[in-house]
Scaffold this motif. Structure first.
Motif, short mmCIF file in Angstrom:
data_model
loop_
_atom_site.label_atom_id
_atom_site.label_comp_id
_atom_site.label_asym_id
_atom_site.label_seq_id
_atom_site.Cartn_x
_atom_site.Cartn_y
_atom_site.Cartn_z
N GLU A 1 -0.49 4.60 10.57
CA GLU A 1 -0.23 3.17 10.73
C GLU A 1 -0.41 2.79 12.20
OE1 GLU A 1 3.68 2.53 9.25
OE2 GLU A 1 3.04 2.40 7.17
N THR B 1 -10.63 -5.77 4.40
CA THR B 1 -11.06 -4.57 3.69
C THR B 1 -11.77 -3.61 4.64
OG1 THR B 1 -11.31 -5.83 1.62
CG2 THR B 1 -12.43 -3.70 1.76
N TYR C 1 -9.23 -1.99 6.88
CA TYR C 1 -8.47 -0.99 6.13
C TYR C 1 -9.28 0.29 5.96
CZ TYR C 1 -6.70 1.34 1.93
OH TYR C 1 -6.28 2.28 1.03
N LEU C 2 -10.53 0.18 5.55
CA LEU C 2 -11.36 1.36 5.31
C LEU C 2 -11.74 2.06 6.60
CD1 LEU C 2 -13.72 -0.08 2.55
CD2 LEU C 2 -11.88 1.57 2.23
N ALA D 1 -4.48 7.68 6.85
CA ALA D 1 -4.60 7.19 8.22
C ALA D 1 -3.21 6.89 8.76
CB ALA D 1 -5.46 5.93 8.27
N THR E 1 2.54 4.49 1.10
CA THR E 1 2.78 5.13 2.40
C THR E 1 3.57 6.41 2.18
OG1 THR E 1 4.74 3.73 2.71
CG2 THR E 1 2.70 2.98 3.71
N PRO F 1 0.82 -1.21 0.00
CA PRO F 1 0.00 0.00 0.00
C PRO F 1 0.86 1.26 0.00
CG PRO F 1 0.16 -0.85 2.22
CD PRO F 1 0.88 -1.84 1.35
N ARG G 1 -5.46 5.55 2.88
CA ARG G 1 -6.65 4.81 3.30
C ARG G 1 -7.85 5.44 2.61
NH1 ARG G 1 -9.90 7.25 5.06
NH2 ARG G 1 -9.47 7.79 7.22
N MET H 1 -9.72 2.54 9.24
CA MET H 1 -8.58 3.14 9.95
C MET H 1 -8.79 4.64 10.13
SD MET H 1 -5.46 1.17 7.99
CE MET H 1 -4.17 2.01 8.91
#
Length: 494
Positions: free
Chosen positions: A471, A308, A311-312, A469, A117, A115, A129, A314
């Protein structure tokens, strides 16, 4: 009446044809690419489970017949090529300002490891995110062949989605007259924003002016606005609702529901919210629960679906939200604006439809959803109302087709329906007008923070909460890959 007549059309709604299967594959492909965001072992497991579950959902009884002839299918594809270009996708024509951010998301997904970063000045990291489903297939092309290829790929990807939507919608109707009206209505369907703009600003809108924000902090977007500004949110909502309507109360809907419930949120969580009530009533729960919760399909989707959602979710609490009445100050002001907004955006149309057609369950759900959404806002621009309303508005648009095509027994109400749709169509036409007034421009090739700096120089942060978002130490981050972070501190916005 839209349902259940669709179940008696030439393509049986009890089975999946190639259009249904293509839509399902179109929606689930980004999920398969999202599996690549994880460490190799997790990626392998997720790909096997998700591919197997998708195959199980689509491998059942099917039919090759869609009820649409080849000439019609190719004609719709040609129209989709042209209309998507006019929409600004691919930058062949003028692209609206939101494409600064869309291009940046596609750029970052194309040039960085997954992803993406971002390195901050204090050496900490942020992760992208966002609902990235729309972008991932084109980003994969961009990673392999470069940014220009990604730009052309997202144009073709959008053409494919719009084409499948139009075909699937036209398939709900039986005659060529109805199908041609379906193409026209879906292309230019919208609320009576011209009247709303005239009320709010005491002026007539000039050609090409964006008029959807005539009511502060709330918008129900016309179909042109959706395609021209936010195809990433609109396409999954449109494709999802036409599948639900076609397979309403059929075992086939239970077969594909786990796939859709897994796929749509990565495209647009708000579109998924808008689709939820239609799934709730469209499924025959008692009869089809064993199909819906099959261990071979439903449960195999669970791992990637949970990841998923994590992740969404965060830092989701950082996104602005609250009651609309509190934003507007008083309940009296809210009530006044609420009634006016609902009447112009969908209320008059719903009242007319109630007089000339059977107000069936999908239409009831659509009106109830549209009535409820204005009470609560979510996101800087109240994305909840704009995106979750898309499936319901599509239902009302489709409900107008048969009354429009009716040649006998027409009444004054049918005339009022035509007038209402014409005013809405003229409102929606503001978007394509801009494409022929303003010059086209090319993607800037910048990251999201640089694009934010250019589009909103007054912004306090280059990392808006609805895109980034922090980490954390959860199992999600433990399973995700850790690519080299993008250093955007010295990037120029121009």
């Amino acid at each position: 009446m839209l349902i259940p007549r669709a179940a008696t059309a030439s393509s049986p709604a009890t089975s999946l044809d190639w259009i249904d299967q293509s839509i399902a594959i179109y929606l689930i492909l980004p999920i398969l690419l999202f599996c690549l965001w994880f460490i190799p072992l997790a990626t392998a497991i997720l790909l096997v489970l998700t591919s197997f579950a998708s195959w199980q959902a689509l491998r059942g009884p099917s039919t090759g017949s869609t009820g649409l002839n080849t000439k019609f299918i190719l004609s719709v594809f040609a129209l989709s090529l042209g209309w998507t270009a006019v929409a600004g996708v691919g930058h062949f024509f003028y692209s609206n300002s939101d494409w600064l951010t869309r291009d940046a998301v596609l750029h970052d997904l194309s040039v960085s490891g997954w992803p993406p970063t971002y390195l901050l000045a204090d050496a900490s990291h942020l992760i992208l995110r966002a609902p990235v489903g729309y972008f991932l297939p084109s980003a994969a092309v961009g990673y392999l062949f470069g940014p220009d290829a990604a730009n052309f790929a997202i144009y073709l990807w959008t053409v494919l989605g719009w084409w499948l939507f139009l075909l699937a919608a036209c398939r709900l109707f039986d005659t060529l007259r109805e199908r041609i009206l379906c193409l026209l209505v879906l292309t230019l369907f919208g609320g009576m924003d011209l009247l709303g703009h005239a009320w709010a600003y005491r002026e007539i809108a000039v050609p090409g002016q964006h008029i959807e924000w005539w009511m502060p902090s709330i918008q129900y977007s016309a179909n042109t606005t959706l395609l021209f500004w936010v195809p990433n949110h609109a396409l999954p909502a449109w494709l999802g609702i036409v599948l639900i309507l076609r397979h309403w109360q059929q075992p086939s809907l239970a077969r594909i529901t786990p796939l859709l419930a897994t796929a749509v949120p990565l495209w647009s969580p708000l579109a998924a919210i808008g689709l939820f009530p239609f799934f709730l009533f469209g499924l025959a729960w008692r009869r089809d629960r064993k199909i819906l919760f099959s261990p071979w399909s439903c449960f195999a989707f669970i791992p990637i679906a949970l990841l998923t959602m994590k992740y969404l979710g965060m830092d989701a609490a950082e996104v602005p939200h609250g009651w609309m009445a509190e934003m507007w100050g008083t309940w009296d002001l809210f009530a006044y604006r609420y009634v006016l907004f609902c009447l112009l955006e969908f209320g008059f149309l719903a009242l007319i439809l109630a007089r000339i057609t059977h107000f069936n369950r999908p239409m009831q759900i659509a009106v109830a959803t549209l009535c409820l959404l204005p009470f609560y806002y979510l996101g800087i621009g109240n994305d909840l109302a704009m995106r979750a309303s898309v499936p319901a508005l599509c239902v009302l648009a489709l409900a107008t087709i048969r009354p429009l095509a009716q040649q006998q027994g027409r009444t004054l109400w049918h005339g009022l329906l035509v007038v209402t749709l014409l005013v809405g169509g003229l409102s929606a036409a503001q978007e394509p007008e801009r494409a022929f007034i303003e010059p086209a421009w090319k993607p800037l090739g910048k990251t999201i923070p640089a694009s934010v700096r250019r589009e909103h120089p007054e912004a306090g942060s280059l990392f808006p909460a609805h895109y980034f978002a922090h980490e954390d130490s959860t199992i999600l981050m433990a399973l995700m890959r850790q690519p080299k972070a993008l250093d955007v501190s010295k990037e120029k916005p121009y």
